[in-house]
Design a protein around this motif. Structure first.
Motif, PDB file in Angstrom:
ATOM      1  N   THR A   1     -13.715 -20.138 -18.702  1.00  0.00           N
ATOM      2  CA  THR A   1     -13.298 -18.846 -18.163  1.00  0.00           C
ATOM      3  C   THR A   1     -13.962 -17.680 -18.869  1.00  0.00           C
ATOM      4  O   THR A   1     -13.754 -16.538 -18.482  1.00  0.00           O
ATOM      5  CB  THR A   1     -11.764 -18.684 -18.256  1.00  0.00           C
ATOM      6  N   SER A   2     -14.745 -17.958 -19.910  1.00  0.00           N
ATOM      7  CA  SER A   2     -15.463 -16.869 -20.575  1.00  0.00           C
ATOM      8  C   SER A   2     -16.704 -17.424 -21.269  1.00  0.00           C
ATOM      9  O   SER A   2     -16.805 -18.626 -21.512  1.00  0.00           O
ATOM     10  CB  SER A   2     -14.568 -16.151 -21.588  1.00  0.00           C
ATOM     11  N   ALA A   3     -17.619 -16.510 -21.562  1.00  0.00           N
ATOM     12  CA  ALA A   3     -18.848 -16.884 -22.265  1.00  0.00           C
ATOM     13  C   ALA A   3     -19.328 -15.670 -23.049  1.00  0.00           C
ATOM     14  O   ALA A   3     -19.045 -14.528 -22.685  1.00  0.00           O
ATOM     15  CB  ALA A   3     -19.911 -17.333 -21.270  1.00  0.00           C
ATOM     16  N   ARG A   4     -20.061 -15.941 -24.126  1.00  0.00           N
ATOM     17  CA  ARG A   4     -20.568 -14.871 -24.999  1.00  0.00           C
ATOM     18  C   ARG A   4     -22.037 -15.095 -25.306  1.00  0.00           C
ATOM     19  O   ARG A   4     -22.503 -16.224 -25.371  1.00  0.00           O
ATOM     20  CB  ARG A   4     -19.807 -14.843 -26.319  1.00  0.00           C
ATOM     21  N   LEU A   5     -22.734 -13.968 -25.553  1.00  0.00           N
ATOM     22  CA  LEU A   5     -24.152 -14.012 -25.900  1.00  0.00           C
ATOM     23  C   LEU A   5     -24.446 -12.894 -26.886  1.00  0.00           C
ATOM     24  O   LEU A   5     -24.126 -11.736 -26.633  1.00  0.00           O
ATOM     25  CB  LEU A   5     -25.005 -13.822 -24.637  1.00  0.00           C
ATOM     26  N   ARG A   6     -25.045 -13.239 -28.022  1.00  0.00           N
ATOM     27  CA  ARG A   6     -25.440 -12.230 -29.012  1.00  0.00           C
ATOM     28  C   ARG A   6     -26.872 -11.804 -28.708  1.00  0.00           C
ATOM     29  O   ARG A   6     -27.726 -12.636 -28.429  1.00  0.00           O
ATOM     30  CB  ARG A   6     -25.365 -12.803 -30.433  1.00  0.00           C
ATOM     31  N   LEU A   7     -27.101 -10.494 -28.750  1.00  0.00           N
ATOM     32  CA  LEU A   7     -28.428  -9.955 -28.464  1.00  0.00           C
ATOM     33  C   LEU A   7     -28.855  -8.976 -29.548  1.00  0.00           C
ATOM     34  O   LEU A   7     -28.039  -8.200 -30.044  1.00  0.00           O
ATOM     35  CB  LEU A   7     -28.432  -9.219 -27.114  1.00  0.00           C
TER      36      LEU A   7
ATOM     37  N   SER B   1     -20.107 -10.273 -23.426  1.00  0.00           N
ATOM     38  CA  SER B   1     -19.184 -11.317 -22.983  1.00  0.00           C
ATOM     39  C   SER B   1     -18.848 -11.095 -21.515  1.00  0.00           C
ATOM     40  O   SER B   1     -18.878  -9.973 -21.006  1.00  0.00           O
ATOM     41  CB  SER B   1     -17.915 -11.347 -23.840  1.00  0.00           C
ATOM     42  N   VAL B   2     -18.566 -12.208 -20.871  1.00  0.00           N
ATOM     43  CA  VAL B   2     -18.164 -12.177 -19.469  1.00  0.00           C
ATOM     44  C   VAL B   2     -16.991 -13.148 -19.341  1.00  0.00           C
ATOM     45  O   VAL B   2     -16.987 -14.213 -19.942  1.00  0.00           O
ATOM     46  CB  VAL B   2     -19.343 -12.540 -18.526  1.00  0.00           C
ATOM     47  N   ALA B   3     -15.972 -12.710 -18.616  1.00  0.00           N
ATOM     48  CA  ALA B   3     -14.796 -13.550 -18.418  1.00  0.00           C
ATOM     49  C   ALA B   3     -14.356 -13.429 -16.973  1.00  0.00           C
ATOM     50  O   ALA B   3     -14.604 -12.411 -16.318  1.00  0.00           O
ATOM     51  CB  ALA B   3     -13.669 -13.115 -19.354  1.00  0.00           C
ATOM     52  N   ARG B   4     -13.698 -14.461 -16.497  1.00  0.00           N
ATOM     53  CA  ARG B   4     -13.206 -14.424 -15.116  1.00  0.00           C
ATOM     54  C   ARG B   4     -11.706 -14.591 -15.102  1.00  0.00           C
ATOM     55  O   ARG B   4     -11.115 -15.236 -15.975  1.00  0.00           O
ATOM     56  CB  ARG B   4     -13.864 -15.497 -14.276  1.00  0.00           C
TER      57      ARG B   4
ATOM     58  N   SER C   1     -32.021 -10.092 -20.596  1.00  0.00           N
ATOM     59  CA  SER C   1     -31.271 -11.260 -21.074  1.00  0.00           C
ATOM     60  C   SER C   1     -29.803 -11.174 -20.670  1.00  0.00           C
ATOM     61  O   SER C   1     -29.195 -12.175 -20.273  1.00  0.00           O
ATOM     62  CB  SER C   1     -31.386 -11.388 -22.588  1.00  0.00           C
ATOM     63  N   ALA C   2     -29.222  -9.987 -20.761  1.00  0.00           N
ATOM     64  CA  ALA C   2     -27.822  -9.797 -20.375  1.00  0.00           C
ATOM     65  C   ALA C   2     -27.640 -10.030 -18.873  1.00  0.00           C
ATOM     66  O   ALA C   2     -26.668 -10.674 -18.452  1.00  0.00           O
ATOM     67  CB  ALA C   2     -27.352  -8.400 -20.755  1.00  0.00           C
ATOM     68  N   ARG C   3     -28.562  -9.533 -18.055  1.00  0.00           N
ATOM     69  CA  ARG C   3     -28.476  -9.759 -16.603  1.00  0.00           C
ATOM     70  C   ARG C   3     -28.577 -11.243 -16.276  1.00  0.00           C
ATOM     71  O   ARG C   3     -27.820 -11.752 -15.442  1.00  0.00           O
ATOM     72  CB  ARG C   3     -29.566  -8.976 -15.876  1.00  0.00           C
ATOM     73  N   ASP C   4     -29.509 -11.945 -16.914  1.00  0.00           N
ATOM     74  CA  ASP C   4     -29.656 -13.385 -16.677  1.00  0.00           C
ATOM     75  C   ASP C   4     -28.381 -14.133 -17.061  1.00  0.00           C
ATOM     76  O   ASP C   4     -27.923 -15.028 -16.347  1.00  0.00           O
ATOM     77  CB  ASP C   4     -30.841 -13.946 -17.473  1.00  0.00           C
ATOM     78  N   PHE C   5     -27.803 -13.762 -18.195  1.00  0.00           N
ATOM     79  CA  PHE C   5     -26.577 -14.383 -18.698  1.00  0.00           C
ATOM     80  C   PHE C   5     -25.413 -14.172 -17.720  1.00  0.00           C
ATOM     81  O   PHE C   5     -24.700 -15.110 -17.359  1.00  0.00           O
ATOM     82  CB  PHE C   5     -26.275 -13.793 -20.077  1.00  0.00           C
ATOM     83  N   VAL C   6     -25.228 -12.936 -17.277  1.00  0.00           N
ATOM     84  CA  VAL C   6     -24.143 -12.611 -16.351  1.00  0.00           C
ATOM     85  C   VAL C   6     -24.373 -13.287 -14.997  1.00  0.00           C
ATOM     86  O   VAL C   6     -23.437 -13.808 -14.385  1.00  0.00           O
ATOM     87  CB  VAL C   6     -23.981 -11.080 -16.223  1.00  0.00           C
ATOM     88  N   SER C   7     -25.610 -13.319 -14.535  1.00  0.00           N
ATOM     89  CA  SER C   7     -25.932 -13.995 -13.269  1.00  0.00           C
ATOM     90  C   SER C   7     -25.545 -15.457 -13.324  1.00  0.00           C
ATOM     91  O   SER C   7     -24.942 -15.995 -12.388  1.00  0.00           O
ATOM     92  CB  SER C   7     -27.429 -13.895 -12.960  1.00  0.00           C
ATOM     93  N   ARG C   8     -25.910 -16.120 -14.412  1.00  0.00           N
ATOM     94  CA  ARG C   8     -25.607 -17.548 -14.560  1.00  0.00           C
ATOM     95  C   ARG C   8     -24.100 -17.773 -14.549  1.00  0.00           C
ATOM     96  O   ARG C   8     -23.602 -18.675 -13.885  1.00  0.00           O
ATOM     97  CB  ARG C   8     -26.237 -18.078 -15.855  1.00  0.00           C
ATOM     98  N   ALA C   9     -23.350 -16.941 -15.274  1.00  0.00           N
ATOM     99  CA  ALA C   9     -21.891 -17.091 -15.296  1.00  0.00           C
ATOM    100  C   ALA C   9     -21.305 -16.894 -13.896  1.00  0.00           C
ATOM    101  O   ALA C   9     -20.471 -17.689 -13.446  1.00  0.00           O
ATOM    102  CB  ALA C   9     -21.276 -16.102 -16.281  1.00  0.00           C
TER     103      ALA C   9
ATOM    104  N   LEU D   1     -16.631  -7.692 -17.859  1.00  0.00           N
ATOM    105  CA  LEU D   1     -17.856  -7.629 -18.651  1.00  0.00           C
ATOM    106  C   LEU D   1     -17.564  -6.771 -19.872  1.00  0.00           C
ATOM    107  O   LEU D   1     -16.840  -5.773 -19.763  1.00  0.00           O
ATOM    108  CB  LEU D   1     -18.978  -6.972 -17.835  1.00  0.00           C
ATOM    109  N   ALA D   2     -18.114  -7.151 -21.016  1.00  0.00           N
ATOM    110  CA  ALA D   2     -17.894  -6.348 -22.218  1.00  0.00           C
ATOM    111  C   ALA D   2     -19.123  -6.435 -23.109  1.00  0.00           C
ATOM    112  O   ALA D   2     -19.795  -7.468 -23.159  1.00  0.00           O
ATOM    113  CB  ALA D   2     -16.661  -6.836 -22.978  1.00  0.00           C
ATOM    114  N   VAL D   3     -19.403  -5.327 -23.783  1.00  0.00           N
ATOM    115  CA  VAL D   3     -20.498  -5.291 -24.753  1.00  0.00           C
ATOM    116  C   VAL D   3     -19.948  -4.662 -26.025  1.00  0.00           C
ATOM    117  O   VAL D   3     -19.459  -3.536 -26.008  1.00  0.00           O
ATOM    118  CB  VAL D   3     -21.708  -4.482 -24.235  1.00  0.00           C
ATOM    119  N   ARG D   4     -20.041  -5.423 -27.108  1.00  0.00           N
ATOM    120  CA  ARG D   4     -19.593  -4.945 -28.416  1.00  0.00           C
ATOM    121  C   ARG D   4     -20.819  -4.589 -29.237  1.00  0.00           C
ATOM    122  O   ARG D   4     -21.776  -5.356 -29.298  1.00  0.00           O
ATOM    123  CB  ARG D   4     -18.813  -6.033 -29.137  1.00  0.00           C
ATOM    124  N   ASP D   5     -20.801  -3.400 -29.839  1.00  0.00           N
ATOM    125  CA  ASP D   5     -21.906  -3.012 -30.724  1.00  0.00           C
ATOM    126  C   ASP D   5     -21.330  -2.561 -32.060  1.00  0.00           C
ATOM    127  O   ASP D   5     -20.122  -2.635 -32.278  1.00  0.00           O
ATOM    128  CB  ASP D   5     -22.806  -1.953 -30.080  1.00  0.00           C
TER     129      ASP D   5
END
Length: 142
Positions: free
Chosen positions: A21-27, A79-82, A36-44, A89-93
């Motif tokens: 139900t969720s996934a994360r990617l560090r960039l 991160s992306v969660a459903r 990279s973020a678009r590809d990640f979100v597309s895949r999810a 969608l969330a981006v932590r910096d």
């Protein structure tokens, strides 16, 4: 009866039926981070059967990541969660300065990112993170 084969088949079937139900990617803050973020979100979205929501989700994540690149300049975690028919969608910096919407100015060549995030999201916002940083999030109906 081959127990090992049956167990492997069961586990394989569970993996197919139970989707995370969720996934994360560090960039890192590099020019390719938005891609990279678009590809990640597309895949999810594809994995969760939300293919029709990919365009809006990619636009939103791209704008938020671009803000981090332009204004925060730090590494980030996407991160992306459903939940049912919604995607969060969330981006932590690691920069504590909150983003803010600029008024629409057709003469200015940029500065429309958060207006787009708002237009394509059910809700969005920014929260402070524990260790000097922030999380910018958006919820989309898909």
């Amino acid at each position: 009866l081959n127990i090992r084969a049956s167990q492997a088949g069961c586990l394989s079937e569970l993996d197919r039926l139970v989707r995370p139900t969720s996934a994360r990617l560090r960039l890192d803050p590099v020019p390719t981070a938005s891609r990279s973020a678009r590809d990640f979100v597309s895949r999810a979205c594809l994995d969760w059967g939300f293919g029709h929501g990919i365009d809006a989700a990619c636009l939103v994540i791209s704008e938020v990541v671009s803000n981090v690149l332009q204004h925060a300049g730090t590494e980030m975690e996407v991160s992306v969660a459903r939940y049912k028919r919604r995607v969060r969608l969330a981006v932590r910096d690691h920069n504590s300065t909150f983003p803010h919407k600029l008024p629409l100015d057709i003469e200015r060549p940029n500065g429309r990112g958060l207006l787009l995030v708002e237009a394509f999201s059910r809700a969005w916002g920014t929260l402070p993170a524990n260790d000097r940083g922030k999380v910018t999030w958006a919820v989309l109906d898909v």
